[in-house]
Design a protein around this motif. Structure first.
Motif, mmCIF file in Angstrom:
data_model
loop_
_atom_site.group_PDB
_atom_site.id
_atom_site.type_symbol
_atom_site.label_atom_id
_atom_site.label_comp_id
_atom_site.label_asym_id
_atom_site.label_seq_id
_atom_site.Cartn_x
_atom_site.Cartn_y
_atom_site.Cartn_z
ATOM 1 N N ALA A 111 -25.012 24.698 -16.732
ATOM 2 C CA ALA A 111 -24.344 24.025 -17.844
ATOM 3 C C ALA A 111 -23.375 22.973 -17.303
ATOM 4 N N ARG A 112 -23.228 21.896 -18.043
ATOM 5 C CA ARG A 112 -22.236 20.882 -17.683
ATOM 6 C C ARG A 112 -20.857 21.386 -18.099
ATOM 7 N N VAL A 113 -19.991 21.561 -17.134
ATOM 8 C CA VAL A 113 -18.662 22.117 -17.392
ATOM 9 C C VAL A 113 -17.608 21.136 -16.898
ATOM 10 N N ALA A 114 -16.783 20.654 -17.826
ATOM 11 C CA ALA A 114 -15.692 19.734 -17.466
ATOM 12 C C ALA A 114 -14.436 20.564 -17.255
ATOM 13 N N ALA A 115 -14.241 21.036 -16.020
ATOM 14 C CA ALA A 115 -13.146 21.953 -15.730
ATOM 15 C C ALA A 115 -12.097 21.361 -14.795
ATOM 16 N N ARG A 116 -12.255 20.105 -14.392
ATOM 17 C CA ARG A 116 -11.268 19.481 -13.501
ATOM 18 C C ARG A 116 -10.475 18.435 -14.264
ATOM 19 N N ARG A 281 -16.960 37.646 -26.304
ATOM 20 C CA ARG A 281 -17.980 36.726 -25.801
ATOM 21 C C ARG A 281 -17.479 36.017 -24.556
ATOM 22 N N SER A 282 -18.384 35.315 -23.897
ATOM 23 C CA SER A 282 -18.013 34.448 -22.784
ATOM 24 C C SER A 282 -18.754 33.129 -22.930
ATOM 25 N N ASP A 283 -18.140 32.059 -22.410
ATOM 26 C CA ASP A 283 -18.724 30.726 -22.519
ATOM 27 C C ASP A 283 -18.138 29.841 -21.427
ATOM 28 N N ASP A 286 -16.764 26.212 -22.525
ATOM 29 C CA ASP A 286 -15.778 26.020 -23.588
ATOM 30 C C ASP A 286 -14.885 24.833 -23.234
ATOM 31 N N PRO A 287 -14.735 23.858 -24.128
ATOM 32 C CA PRO A 287 -14.016 22.622 -23.767
ATOM 33 C C PRO A 287 -12.536 22.823 -23.464
ATOM 34 N N ASN A 288 -11.903 23.814 -24.074
ATOM 35 C CA ASN A 288 -10.472 24.027 -23.847
ATOM 36 C C ASN A 288 -10.175 25.075 -22.781
ATOM 37 N N ASN A 289 -11.149 25.918 -22.499
ATOM 38 C CA ASN A 289 -10.961 26.985 -21.514
ATOM 39 C C ASN A 289 -12.230 27.139 -20.678
ATOM 40 N N PRO A 290 -12.555 26.128 -19.897
ATOM 41 C CA PRO A 290 -13.798 26.174 -19.114
ATOM 42 C C PRO A 290 -13.689 27.112 -17.921
ATOM 43 N N SER A 291 -14.830 27.566 -17.451
ATOM 44 C CA SER A 291 -14.885 28.401 -16.249
ATOM 45 C C SER A 291 -16.122 28.011 -15.447
ATOM 46 N N THR A 292 -16.365 28.694 -14.347
ATOM 47 C CA THR A 292 -17.485 28.322 -13.494
ATOM 48 C C THR A 292 -18.825 28.536 -14.193
ATOM 49 N N PRO A 293 -19.808 27.652 -13.983
ATOM 50 C CA PRO A 293 -21.106 27.791 -14.644
ATOM 51 C C PRO A 293 -22.106 28.624 -13.858
ATOM 52 N N PHE A 294 -21.700 29.178 -12.707
ATOM 53 C CA PHE A 294 -22.650 29.999 -11.953
ATOM 54 C C PHE A 294 -21.959 31.231 -11.371
ATOM 55 N N ALA A 295 -22.755 32.285 -11.209
ATOM 56 C CA ALA A 295 -22.280 33.541 -10.644
ATOM 57 C C ALA A 295 -22.201 33.433 -9.127
ATOM 58 N N GLY A 298 -25.354 32.585 -7.464
ATOM 59 C CA GLY A 298 -26.012 31.339 -7.835
ATOM 60 C C GLY A 298 -26.720 31.361 -9.168
ATOM 61 N N LEU A 299 -26.806 32.506 -9.825
ATOM 62 C CA LEU A 299 -27.435 32.551 -11.142
ATOM 63 C C LEU A 299 -26.614 31.760 -12.155
ATOM 64 N N PRO A 300 -27.284 31.029 -13.043
ATOM 65 C CA PRO A 300 -26.546 30.286 -14.071
ATOM 66 C C PRO A 300 -25.856 31.235 -15.049
ATOM 67 N N LEU A 301 -24.691 30.836 -15.518
ATOM 68 C CA LEU A 301 -23.976 31.568 -16.551
ATOM 69 C C LEU A 301 -24.153 30.840 -17.872
ATOM 70 N N ALA A 302 -24.562 31.578 -18.891
ATOM 71 C CA ALA A 302 -24.776 31.011 -20.214
ATOM 72 C C ALA A 302 -23.815 31.661 -21.201
ATOM 73 N N PRO A 303 -23.577 31.029 -22.352
ATOM 74 C CA PRO A 303 -22.773 31.697 -23.377
ATOM 75 C C PRO A 303 -23.438 33.017 -23.778
ATOM 76 N N ILE A 304 -22.653 34.056 -23.942
ATOM 77 C CA ILE A 304 -23.217 35.360 -24.293
ATOM 78 C C ILE A 304 -22.220 36.144 -25.127
ATOM 79 N N ARG A 305 -22.738 36.892 -26.069
ATOM 80 C CA ARG A 305 -21.906 37.798 -26.866
ATOM 81 C C ARG A 305 -22.113 39.212 -26.331
#
Length: 449
Positions: A111-116, A281-283, A286-295, A298-305
């Motif tokens: 996922a594209r994550v703007a975290a910087r 949930r995790s995401d 999230d534009p206001n509280n982003p986190s790393t997009p991979f575990a 190296g597995l991708p992290l997706a939004p999940i409930r």
């Protein structure tokens, strides 16, 4: 002037290329951690230490026939990287076979994550001093003794291997925590917050919150006996206890009968275990509280409930365990959002207190420890502002209390839900609300302030 990243993508690729070029094993992976970290600590109403450091660490993991070894170093020239690879391969040949070794991941899509945040990356000593000065100003005006810590960093994490995996994530983070004490030491208040943007931290507001708690808690003498009480847990206290449940969201422990989520022959996915208003949930994006997009693997992290309207929907599962169960792997969360299923039901803290006839307001929980994993039963102490509630109002400070409680019970016994806020965390991005919870168990009294 814009502060450069501690490791640009092209620099990361060059390091990876140099390391992998020296590899002889077919399975060699590289992890790079680059971090520019800074802090300013204050105590007794004045700054005490300040520092800034840049560290780049390269770790090489070599694997062959199920035998693995990892070697790390901070030297980045090609000869040093080649030496890391040689050492990892030599040690791997001596390692025991790991029967749970999985083949290396190939290229992945993240996922594209703007975290910087560039402005946070640019903060220097002057910016940290300004934050601390605001907190100390509040303390002086309230005639309180302040201590605390402001931290921020600019970080890059890279994962790569010979199978074509390349993951790059840049992020900033910032946090401020402060404790205010009355001069006689009988009153204590705390407040804290974190974000990927330093500008999000309102030092004055946080300091005033801590100052108010310190003043209100001074001279606490009333003692509540052991028992089950209705409590208003502020967001930080909720996060302190919730973390035990988050780290229990594992499918393997559940399937093997070692977890709160265990059931005969499997796990509790699909069961209604908690209050029907609860969503967890995790995401990562999230534009206001982003986190790393991979575990970490190296597995991708997706939004999940994980929990949806009180029903357990998912448990995390490693690649090995997922393969054994013929299911897709589910990496554990790197961000947590606890919220009401209907946001309109969320109330502010004053409204939550107003709705409690008799109970206890808890600012935060401290020295938290797991007691019994099968129940997720934890223990710890209230701290920095514990108050009796009577008739929907704060009736005065009370002695701190030891709790023995499970976050599962906390989410089941919800009376009312507040508005989520980002709390000061230690790894996870945590956005949680204050909660009103019935039948919260206190075991004894603590003389600590």
């Amino acid at each position: 002037m814009s502060q450069p990243s501690p490791l640009k993508p092209e620099e990361a690729r060059a390091l990876v290329k140099a390391a992998l070029a020296a590899a002889k094993f077919p399975e060699v992976g590289v992890r790079i951690s680059a971090r520019r970290a800074a802090h300013m600590r204050f105590a007794a109403g004045a700054p005490t230490t300040s520092g800034e450091a840049l560290r780049v660490e390269v770790s090489v993991t070599a694997t062959r026939d199920g035998r693995s070894a990892t070697v790390s170093g901070t030297d980045r020239d090609p000869a040093a990287l080649a030496q890391l690879v040689r050492e990892a391969e030599a040690l791997a040949a001596l390692a025991p076979v790991d029967p749970e070794t999985e083949p290396p991941l190939g290229p992945q899509t993240y996922a594209r994550v703007a975290a910087r945040d560039p402005k946070t990356a640019e903060v220097g000593p002057e910016g940290r001093t300004e934050v601390v000065a605001r907190a100390l100003k509040v303390a002086r005006e309230a005639k309180l003794v302040a201590s605390g810590l402001v931290e921020h960093d600019d970080a890059v994490t890279v994962l790569a291997n010979r199978a074509g995996l390349f993951a790059y994530h840049a992020s900033t983070s910032a946090s401020l925590t402060t404790t205010m004490r009355t001069p006689d030491g009988t009153g204590s208040g705390w407040a804290g917050a974190s974000s990927f943007r330093l500008a999000d931290l309102d030092a004055t507001a946080l300091a005033r919150r801590a100052a108010d708690k310190a003043t209100m808690s001074a001279g606490a003498a009333e003692v509540l006996g052991p028992g089950a009480y209705t409590v208003v847990l502020e967001a930080q206290a909720v996060a302190d206890l919730l973390s035990f449940l988050v780290f229990s969201l594992g499918a393997r422990a559940a399937d093997e009968g070692r977890s709160f989520f265990s059931r005969p022959g499997g796990n509790a996915i699909g069961e209604a275990l908690f209050d029907p208003r609860i969503v967890l949930r995790s995401d990562p994006a999230d534009p206001n509280n982003p986190s790393t997009p991979f575990a970490p693997d190296g597995l991708p992290l997706a939004p999940i409930r994980w929990i949806d309207r009180g029903v357990l929907k998912a448990l995390s599962s490693s690649r090995f365990w997922a393969s054994k169960q013929n299911k897709p792997p589910v990496p554990g969360p790197r961000s947590i959002f606890l919220e009401a299923a209907d946001p309109a039901q969320a109330k502010d803290l004053v409204e939550l207190v107003r709705g409690v006839e008799r109970g206890v307001l808890v600012t935060r929980l401290w020295y938290n420890r797991m007691l019994e994993p099968r129940q997720i039963l934890a223990t710890g102490l209230t701290r920095d502002g514990t108050f009796k509630i009577e008739g929907g109002k704060i009736a005065g400070p009370i002695k701190n209390l030891r709790y023995n409680e499970s976050p599962a019970a906390m989410l089941k016994n919800v009376v009312a839900i507040g508005r989520p806020e980002r709390v000061a965390g230690d790894g996870l991005v945590s956005v949680v609300p204050p909660l009103v919870v019935r039948d919260f168990h206190f075991a004894s009294v603590s003389d600590a302030v």
